[in-house]
Design a protein around this motif. Structure first.
Motif: not given
Length: 78
Positions: A22, A24, A34-38, A40
């Motif tokens: 994915k 970052r 951050f990762v989009e559509h995480s 978490k």
């Protein structure tokens, strides 16, 4: 580009990939990665303070999860 989940800034850039491929991103304003559509869940500050008070009162994690509507795995990472 996606919006930063920390400061809501639009000034983000691509910053490599995570272990599963994915994309970052990194925010220029606050420096958060951050990762989009995480998957978490981000817990807001008021809920975190409530969780801290409940932990000091020695309430079980299951009870805290029920009252704050935060899953137990998310409680263990905060």
């Amino acid at each position: 580009m996606p919006v930063c989940p920390n400061c809501a800034s639009c000034q983000t850039v691509k910053n490599g990939r995570i272990h599963n491929g994915k994309q970052r991103f990194k925010c220029h304003e606050c420096g958060r990665q951050f990762v989009e559509h995480s998957p978490k869940k981000v817990i807001d500050l008021g809920t975190r303070e409530l969780i801290d008070q409940l932990l000091l009162s020695r309430i079980s994690l299951a009870g805290i999860a029920r009252t704050t509507q935060v899953s137990e795995p998310d409680l263990k990472t905060t």
